[in-house]
Enzyme design. Structure first.
Site, PDB file in Angstrom:
ATOM      1  N   GLY A 345       6.936  43.268  10.051  1.00 31.64           N
ATOM      2  CA  GLY A 345       7.867  44.250   9.540  1.00 31.64           C
ATOM      3  C   GLY A 345       8.404  43.893   8.162  1.00 31.64           C
ATOM      4  CB  VAL A 349       2.090  36.127   8.052  1.00 32.30           C
ATOM      5  CG1 VAL A 349       2.235  34.635   8.284  1.00 32.30           C
ATOM      6  CG2 VAL A 349       3.353  36.845   8.454  1.00 32.30           C
ATOM      7  CE  LYS A 363       6.984  36.884   8.254  1.00 31.98           C
ATOM      8  NZ  LYS A 363       7.484  37.511   9.456  1.00 31.98           N
ATOM      9  CG  ASP A 460      11.510  43.162  14.987  1.00 28.34           C
ATOM     10  OD1 ASP A 460      11.281  43.969  15.913  1.00 28.34           O
ATOM     11  OD2 ASP A 460      10.744  42.989  14.034  1.00 28.34           O
TER      12      ASP A 460
END
Ligand code: NAG
Ligand code: NAG
Ligand code: NAG
Ligand code: NAG
Ligand code: NAG
Ligand code: NAG
Ligand code: NAG
Ligand code: NAG
Length: 500
Positions: A345, A349, A363, A460
């Site tokens: 999201g 990566v 990331k 999340d």
């Protein structure tokens, strides 16, 4: 918070569902394949061996190791009766037990007085001997079967089959407790061939590789250019066919009874086990969920104040955490597509390797965090100070030009969803592993909510955000992202920020 409870219930459901599904009606005997009665040594009706054999075959079906492998033994040498049984890796538990029962009956009929014998079915094999069977890899005898049809281009076809089994040998040998692999190869005219390999779990990786190599070695002699074949050895076997003869559904190992119940009912029936397993898992999750919820309510008020609390002075730590863009570009091969291992999201990566050989996951934040440089660094420092065995460690960051990068430990086992939703890998998640993962996630959350200086709400949490280390311990990732990215961001992959 109710989301968390929903999540835990959902996991409990997923984790038990497959065990409920793992039931099937018994078959008839049409899946019998072949027998191997060793005629060198026979026993007589009133011998010690006969008594031992009756006993060992009687208890064999109750010795499931959890992976469709069985072994039992009774009596003293030279009349010891050793027996093993192995169900094919995709055989459900009930079907496996049924296959075993029929194998044992058939074995006594087909080989009525041999001291060493085996029968093979599509879904299982049973072997006994007065010699030891476990770990004994030298081949004395074996069975091959071939189909009647020949491939049009035999030599080319044979090469393809060897290539397929080369891959499957590696996969099965490294398979952990379930040494089982399936796969396909597609010929030049588009025909698909389906292959399967399996070793008994008592073999080491190397022994399994050797055994499967021996089996593959037989193919040229028995089955060259044939569109289907089997090679059946005592401790490993292979098979390929022009049709898909195996199932996707992997065996879910039976949950061991809770230790407090072992003394009273060692032989509880399957239904009891399944019900117990559902009740126990649900109860465990409920308790964890409610506990976290209660604790969270207690602390809720402090939450807002806490996020404002810290002021960062520790500049030397920051320097230590900061990586140059050049370092990261070199490690990830300029963010090459080959190095990309995921899309989340908050950005992509990439896998990378530092000069000292350490593996990292980078990331690359896709959006401007909406924060100034100093503020971003401060937030990174706060998140980097969170250390817990169930959190993925943040190693550092990079902020140069437009790039905002976070650098983490690389975990080779990838994320939980890769296991949970993969039919073969799912079988590697035995009950102990599953409990360990559930507990790890709960511990990681508890730390984030309660025990860390920061009190972070993940917002999340989902199976793809639970990574697994070498020992299959859960490590939560992507925590603290709300601090590092614009909090009200509603970007595609995350959707509604509190959606999961
Ligand atoms: C046994 O089962 C197979 C399918 O699994 C079926 O084709 C066959 O007719 C059955 N035979 C008997 C005797 O029931
Ligand atoms: C063992 O028994 C089988 C038949 O059941 C027979 O064919 C075989 O010759 C016997 N072996 C010996 C060594 O007597
Ligand atoms: C198995 O039985 C045969 C025949 O009786 C005997 O020669 C041999 O030594 C036995 N093997 C073992 C390990 O006891
Ligand atoms: C296998 O046989 C045992 C003993 O006869 C029996 O208890 C068990 O239910 C059978 N299992 C299956 C799957 O038929
Ligand atoms: C494709 O190749 C396979 C194996 O070589 C053969 O059995 C089959 O008949 C071929 N099919 C066609 C349409 O040529
Ligand atoms: C074997 O594995 C290699 C590398 O993973 C892959 O490129 C190849 O397609 C595989 N071959 C078969 C026949 O599965
Ligand atoms: C074989 O059975 C014994 C107990 O009878 C057990 O301790 C051992 O772990 C089993 N071996 C395998 C490879 O399952
Ligand atoms: C293939 O199998 C048949 C019996 O099904 C057997 O007669 C034949 O010898 C086998 N072919 C080879 C090359 O072993």
């Amino acid at each position: 918070m109710p989301k968390l409870i929903q999540y835990l219930f959902l996991s409990a459901f997923i984790f038990t569902y497959s065990s409920v599904l793992a039931q099937q009606l018994p078959d008839n005997d049409s899946d019998y394949v072949d027998k191997l009665c060793e005629n060198r040594f026979n026993y007589t009706t009133n011998s010690n061996f006969r008594t031992n054999l009756d006993q060992t075959l009687g208890i064999l079906p109750t010795t499931n190791s959890g992976y469709g492998f069985f072994n039992s033994s009774s009596g003293r040498s030279p009349d010891t009766a050793n027996a093993i049984a192995l169900c094919r890796g995709d055989t459900e538990r009930i079907a496996c037990g049924d296959c075993l029962n029929r194998s044992i009956v058939r074995l006594r009929q087909e080989c009525p007085n041999q001291r060493d014998a085996a029968v093979y079915y599509d879904n299982c094999m049973v072997k006994y001997s007065n010699e030891s069977v476990l770990g004994k890899t030298e081949i004395t005898n074996f069975i091959t079967h071939n189909s009647t049809n020949y491939a049009t281009d035999g030599s080319r076809f044979h090469q393809d089959v060897l290539k397929l089994f080369g891959n499957l040998t590696a996969e099965a040998s490294n398979g952990g407790v379930l040494k089982y692999a399936t796969g396909t190869v597609t010929g030049p005219n588009g025909t698909v061939t389906y292959g399967l390999m399996q070793c008994t779990p008592d073999l080491s990786n190397q022994q399994c590789t050797n055994c499967l190599n021996d089996a593959v070695g037989q193919l040229a002699k028995c089955c060259y250019g044939k569109t289907g074949a089997r090679v059946l050895l005592p401790l490993c076997n292979l098979r390929y066919e022009a049709n898909r003869f195996y199932n996707d559904v992997a065996v879910l190992p039976p949950r061991p009874p809770p230790s407090s119940m072992v003394g009273t009912g060692g032989k509880s029936n399957n239904l009891t086990r399944i019900v117990t397993s559902i009740v126990m898992t649900t109860a465990a999750c409920l308790i964890i969920g409610v506990t976290i919820w209660n604790l969270a309510i207690l602390r809720k008020k402090k939450l807002v104040e806490a996020s404002l609390e810290s002021k960062i002075t520790d500049i030397s730590i920051l320097e230590f955490l900061e990586y140059s863009l050049d370092t990261v570009l070199a490690a990830t091969n300029n963010f090459s597509e080959d190095n990309k291992i995921g899309q989340g999201g908050f950005g992509s990566v990439y896998k990378g390797e530092l000069e000292d050989g350490r593996l990292i996951a980078v990331k690359r934040l896709s959006r401007d965090s909406g924060q100034g440089e100093q503020q971003f660094k401060n937030e990174v420092l706060l998140v980097a100070k969170l250390h817990h065995r169930n959190l993925v460690g943040l190693l550092g960051f990079c902020i140069e030009e437009k790039e905002r990068l976070l650098i983490y430990d690389y975990l080779p086992n990838s994320s939980l969803d890769k296991f949970l939703f993969d039919p073969t890998k799912r079988a590697l998640l035995d009950w102990d592993t599953r409990y360990n993962i559930i507990e790890g996630v709960a511990r990681g959350l508890l730390y984030l909510h309660e025990d860390s200086r920061l009190r972070i709400i993940h917002r999340d949490l989902k199976v793809s955000n639970v990574l697994l280390d070498d020992d299959m311990n859960a490590k939560i990732t992507d925590f603290g992202m709300a601090r590092l990215c614009k909090p009200d961001e509603t970007q595609g992959n995350t959707g509604r920020v509190v959606g999961t």
